[in-house]
Design a protein around this motif. Sequence first.
Motif, mmCIF file in Angstrom:
data_model
loop_
_atom_site.group_PDB
_atom_site.id
_atom_site.type_symbol
_atom_site.label_atom_id
_atom_site.label_comp_id
_atom_site.label_asym_id
_atom_site.label_seq_id
_atom_site.Cartn_x
_atom_site.Cartn_y
_atom_site.Cartn_z
ATOM 1 N N VAL A 143 5.918 -7.058 11.968
ATOM 2 C CA VAL A 143 7.354 -6.986 12.211
ATOM 3 C C VAL A 143 7.664 -5.911 13.244
ATOM 4 O O VAL A 143 8.469 -6.102 14.144
ATOM 5 C CB VAL A 143 8.115 -6.718 10.898
ATOM 6 C CG1 VAL A 143 9.586 -6.472 11.192
ATOM 7 C CG2 VAL A 143 7.966 -7.904 9.964
ATOM 8 N N LEU A 144 6.963 -4.802 13.126
ATOM 9 C CA LEU A 144 7.177 -3.720 14.095
ATOM 10 C C LEU A 144 6.900 -4.217 15.499
ATOM 11 O O LEU A 144 7.600 -3.900 16.448
ATOM 12 C CB LEU A 144 6.244 -2.544 13.791
ATOM 13 C CG LEU A 144 6.729 -1.586 12.717
ATOM 14 C CD1 LEU A 144 5.699 -0.484 12.522
ATOM 15 C CD2 LEU A 144 8.062 -0.983 13.102
ATOM 16 N N MET A 181 2.210 -7.118 7.330
ATOM 17 C CA MET A 181 3.588 -7.528 7.551
ATOM 18 C C MET A 181 4.353 -6.448 8.314
ATOM 19 O O MET A 181 5.022 -6.729 9.294
ATOM 20 C CB MET A 181 4.268 -7.787 6.213
ATOM 21 C CG MET A 181 5.691 -8.260 6.365
ATOM 22 S SD MET A 181 6.636 -8.027 4.847
ATOM 23 C CE MET A 181 7.279 -6.400 5.101
ATOM 24 N N VAL A 182 4.191 -5.213 7.856
ATOM 25 C CA VAL A 182 4.919 -4.125 8.510
ATOM 26 C C VAL A 182 4.536 -4.062 9.976
ATOM 27 O O VAL A 182 5.377 -3.981 10.858
ATOM 28 C CB VAL A 182 4.627 -2.773 7.824
ATOM 29 C CG1 VAL A 182 5.202 -1.633 8.642
ATOM 30 C CG2 VAL A 182 5.202 -2.770 6.428
ATOM 31 N N LEU A 221 5.220 -0.749 23.620
ATOM 32 C CA LEU A 221 5.673 0.447 22.923
ATOM 33 C C LEU A 221 4.795 0.706 21.712
ATOM 34 O O LEU A 221 4.395 1.827 21.430
ATOM 35 C CB LEU A 221 7.136 0.271 22.499
ATOM 36 C CG LEU A 221 7.751 1.456 21.776
ATOM 37 C CD1 LEU A 221 7.805 2.658 22.691
ATOM 38 C CD2 LEU A 221 9.154 1.109 21.302
ATOM 39 N N ARG A 241 7.157 -7.189 16.590
ATOM 40 C CA ARG A 241 8.229 -8.068 17.032
ATOM 41 C C ARG A 241 9.462 -7.256 17.463
ATOM 42 O O ARG A 241 10.133 -7.573 18.423
ATOM 43 C CB ARG A 241 8.626 -9.013 15.887
ATOM 44 C CG ARG A 241 8.469 -10.463 16.273
ATOM 45 C CD ARG A 241 9.133 -11.371 15.256
ATOM 46 N NE ARG A 241 8.561 -11.223 13.929
ATOM 47 C CZ ARG A 241 9.201 -11.585 12.807
ATOM 48 N NH1 ARG A 241 10.422 -12.073 12.878
ATOM 49 N NH2 ARG A 241 8.642 -11.439 11.646
ATOM 50 N N VAL A 242 9.742 -6.214 16.710
ATOM 51 C CA VAL A 242 10.959 -5.453 16.973
ATOM 52 C C VAL A 242 10.814 -4.547 18.201
ATOM 53 O O VAL A 242 11.721 -4.399 18.998
ATOM 54 C CB VAL A 242 11.334 -4.605 15.739
ATOM 55 C CG1 VAL A 242 12.497 -3.665 16.065
ATOM 56 C CG2 VAL A 242 11.721 -5.509 14.589
ATOM 57 N N THR A 243 9.653 -3.939 18.321
ATOM 58 C CA THR A 243 9.543 -2.911 19.346
ATOM 59 C C THR A 243 8.990 -3.436 20.676
ATOM 60 O O THR A 243 9.227 -2.837 21.722
ATOM 61 C CB THR A 243 8.585 -1.789 18.890
ATOM 62 O OG1 THR A 243 7.322 -2.378 18.621
ATOM 63 C CG2 THR A 243 9.103 -1.094 17.664
ATOM 64 N N GLY A 244 8.281 -4.499 20.610
ATOM 65 C CA GLY A 244 7.598 -4.929 21.824
ATOM 66 C C GLY A 244 6.204 -4.339 21.825
ATOM 67 O O GLY A 244 5.992 -3.234 21.346
ATOM 68 N N GLY A 303 1.015 -6.346 2.722
ATOM 69 C CA GLY A 303 2.172 -5.497 3.051
ATOM 70 C C GLY A 303 2.002 -4.822 4.401
ATOM 71 O O GLY A 303 2.887 -4.876 5.255
ATOM 72 N N THR A 304 0.852 -4.243 4.587
ATOM 73 C CA THR A 304 0.595 -3.517 5.814
ATOM 74 C C THR A 304 0.655 -4.431 7.027
ATOM 75 O O THR A 304 1.287 -4.115 8.037
ATOM 76 C CB THR A 304 -0.799 -2.879 5.740
ATOM 77 O OG1 THR A 304 -0.845 -2.098 4.569
ATOM 78 C CG2 THR A 304 -1.055 -2.039 6.952
ATOM 79 N N VAL A 347 -2.969 2.866 9.334
ATOM 80 C CA VAL A 347 -2.651 1.542 9.848
ATOM 81 C C VAL A 347 -2.671 1.549 11.367
ATOM 82 O O VAL A 347 -3.167 0.638 12.015
ATOM 83 C CB VAL A 347 -1.268 1.098 9.344
ATOM 84 C CG1 VAL A 347 -0.917 -0.245 9.937
ATOM 85 C CG2 VAL A 347 -1.269 1.052 7.839
ATOM 86 N N PHE A 348 -2.120 2.642 11.920
ATOM 87 C CA PHE A 348 -2.071 2.706 13.368
ATOM 88 C C PHE A 348 -3.452 2.883 13.977
ATOM 89 O O PHE A 348 -3.726 2.455 15.077
ATOM 90 C CB PHE A 348 -1.144 3.829 13.822
ATOM 91 C CG PHE A 348 0.260 3.354 13.942
ATOM 92 C CD1 PHE A 348 0.642 2.652 15.070
ATOM 93 C CD2 PHE A 348 1.167 3.548 12.920
ATOM 94 C CE1 PHE A 348 1.924 2.173 15.189
ATOM 95 C CE2 PHE A 348 2.439 3.069 13.028
ATOM 96 C CZ PHE A 348 2.831 2.383 14.160
#
Lengths: 381, 310
Positions: free
Chosen positions: A202-203, A198-199, A211, A205-208, A195-196, A180-181
Motif C-alpha cells: 500500500v505504501l 500489505m503495508v 520515494l 501505491r501511495v508514495t510512488g 500484514g507486512t 521490513v525496509f
Amino acid sequence: MNVADVIADKRIVICGGSGGVGKTTTSAAIAMGAAAAGRKVAVVTIDPAKRLANSLGLEELGNEPALVDPALFAPAGVEVEGELWAMMLDPKRTFDDLIDRLAPNEKARDEVLANRIYQELSNAVAGSQEFTAMAKLYELDRDYDFDLIVLDTPPSRNALDFLDAPDRLTQFFEGRTLQVFLRPTGLAARVMGRGTGMVFGVLKRVTGIDLLEDLAVFFRSLSGMIDGFKERAQAVNKLLADRGTVFLLVTSPEREPIDEAIFFWRKLKAARMPFGGVVVNRVHHDLLGDAEVNDVSDELAAELGDKLAGRVAENFRDYHVLARRDARNIERLGRQLRDDRLLLVPYLDEDVHDIEGLSRLNRYLFATEVERQKMLDEVVA
Amino acid sequence: MGDLLDKRLLFVMGKGGVGRSTIAAALGLAGARRGRRTIVVEVAGQHRLAGVFGSDHGAVLVEREIGENLFAITVDPEHATTEYLSLQVRPRAMGELLASTRMFQYFAAAAPGLSELVTIGKIWELAQLERRSRGASRYDLVIVDAPATGHGVAMIRTPKQFADIARVGPIAHQGRIIHRFVSDRRKTGVVAVAVPQEMPVNETLLLRDELADAGMGIDRVIANGCYPQRFTARDVEALREANADGHGPLARSAMRAALSEQVRASEQRPQLRRLRDAFGEAPARLPFVFAPELDRGALEALSRELESAL
C-alpha cells in the motif's frame, strides 16, 4: 532563588520554555554571568533565528564554539574573568558529523549523505533540531573542557521531541518497520506474514516507487549505525539525568507561556529530570496596590498640569492592569509547581538584544534575593 | 486589505510570542464579517485557538462552526494521515486499518517530513473548492496559524521537496499541485507578524528571505503590540524636571512608569522604520492591549482595527 546558586555545582544548564519569552537572552545572560565569575562557559543555541548571534554582537555563530571577544564586554562594564564561548547549532552539519562518526565504513557514510531524503529533509523536519542538539550537547561535554555548558532550546511545544528524541530513535531502530525496509521481500516479510506485505504494498501505491526506494535506502544505510545511535541515545539520557545537569524554565507572565511552563515542568517531573527553577521575565510589578490612581493625578496636577498628570495616571492604571494579571499568573505557576523557586525579572525599559541589555538582565539573575529586592525598590521609587 | 481577504489561503507567520494566534483569529473574524466562509486552522500541538476564541473545548480535530461564517480546526498529523490514507486506499476501511497498524505508525514517526507533508496537504485540501473529504463543505478563505518561523517555513517547503525526491508517483504529483497552490500569490498569501523590537524584526527579515527561496513572499507585515505615543518630548522634559522628592512614592512610581513607557514607545520607532524600509510600505500597526486577557469582545475590536489598518 538565584541563578548563581542553582548553577554553582553544575556542568550543564538547559533552558526550556515557549517562544518569545526571552529564553535565548536569558541563556546568554546566564552564560555571561558564569564567565564573569571565572568559569569557562559555552552557550549553545539551537534557535533557527540566529538570535544569540545578535545578543552577543556576533554576525555569525558557527557549529563549533567560538570565543566571544572579551573586549565586547568592557563597554557594558562587565569584567569577564573566565571565558565565554558561543555557538549556534547547525542541525544539518551536526547530523552529518554524527553519521560520519557512527558509520561503519566510508561506503555506508556516503550512501546516507548522498541519499536525497536525507539531504532534503533531515534538516527541515520537526525533531531533528532536538535530536541534534542532544548529540551536540553530549559531544561538547565529552570533547571540550568547559566548566559549564548553557543550552538554549527550541520552544517547549517541541519539548516532547526534545526529551524523547533519543528514545524515539532507539524505538524505531528496534521496531519491525526497519526490518521490513531492509528486506521488504525477504525473510522478514515472510516471517511477519501478510500484514507486512500489505503495508509495504500500500505504501508503494501511495508514495510512488522512487520515494519508497529512497526511503528504503535511507533506512538501510542507517541500519549499520543502529548500535552507535543506541549507545549515543543512552549516553544522552544519562547526561540529562546527571547530577551535574539542571533544567531551568524560562517564561513570561502571560497566561499562555505560564501554561507552557507548567506543561514543561510536568514533563520534566515525569522524566525525572533535575529541575532548578523558573525565571519569569518581563514582570510588571504592582506599584499601585490598594491606592487610587486618581490620587496620583490629583497629587501631580499642581506640578505637571491637569492634562499631563491625567495621562501619567492613565498610563499608571494601564500598567497596573498588567501587574495584576502578572501577579495572578505567577501565583498560579507557584501553586501548580508547589515550588517557590521562581525568579522574577522586572520588565526592563529597554529591549534586551545586546551585551548591555544582557548585563542588565544578568544583574537580576545573579543577585541574591535581598539584592534583587533592593534593585526593585530602586526601580519602584 | 481587500486583496488579502480575497485570497483563498493565508498563512500567518512570525516568531514565537508575537501574537500569531490572535492575528489569525482577528483575520478570521474579518473574513467572516465580509461574508466569506472562513476557517481558521491551527497546527497540532499549539492548542491556542480555543483560548483565543474563548471556548474551552480544547483542540478541535474536526471542522467546527464557532460563529457566523466562521469555523476552526486543529490539524493533527496523525489524524490527517489516517484521513489521507482512507481517501487514497480502496477500500476505504483498508486505508483506515493500515493507518492503525503499529508498523505504519512507527514508519510515519520516523519518515522525515511526513507529518509536515500531511499537515500542509490537509491545509491545501481545506482550501479547495472541490473538497476531497466526503460531505465536506467549501470554504472561501482558509487562515493558518502557522508554526513559529523556522518550522513554519519548513512545513510550506515540504511538498516541493517531496515532489523533487519522488519525481513520479502519487506523492510527487500531489506535492507539485500543493506547491503550485501555495506559491501562487493570487491564491495564497502570507501575513508576517512582528512586534516592533530588534529581534522579532530581524526574524521577519529572515522570514522574507527564506520564503523567497521557496518561491513565496510576504504580502503584508503587521506590527503587533505597538505602545501608544502618550508623551511628547516636552512632557518628558517636564517629568524629568519634576521634583521627585516633593512627592510620595506612589506619584514617583507613576512618573517613573511614564518615563519608562516613553522609552518603550520611542524604541519601537526605529524598528517600525526598519520594517517600512525593508518592505517598501509601513507595516499595519496594532496597539498593545492593556488587558488581562483578550476576550471575544476585545478580539472583535482588534479585528476591526486590523481591517482598517491593513
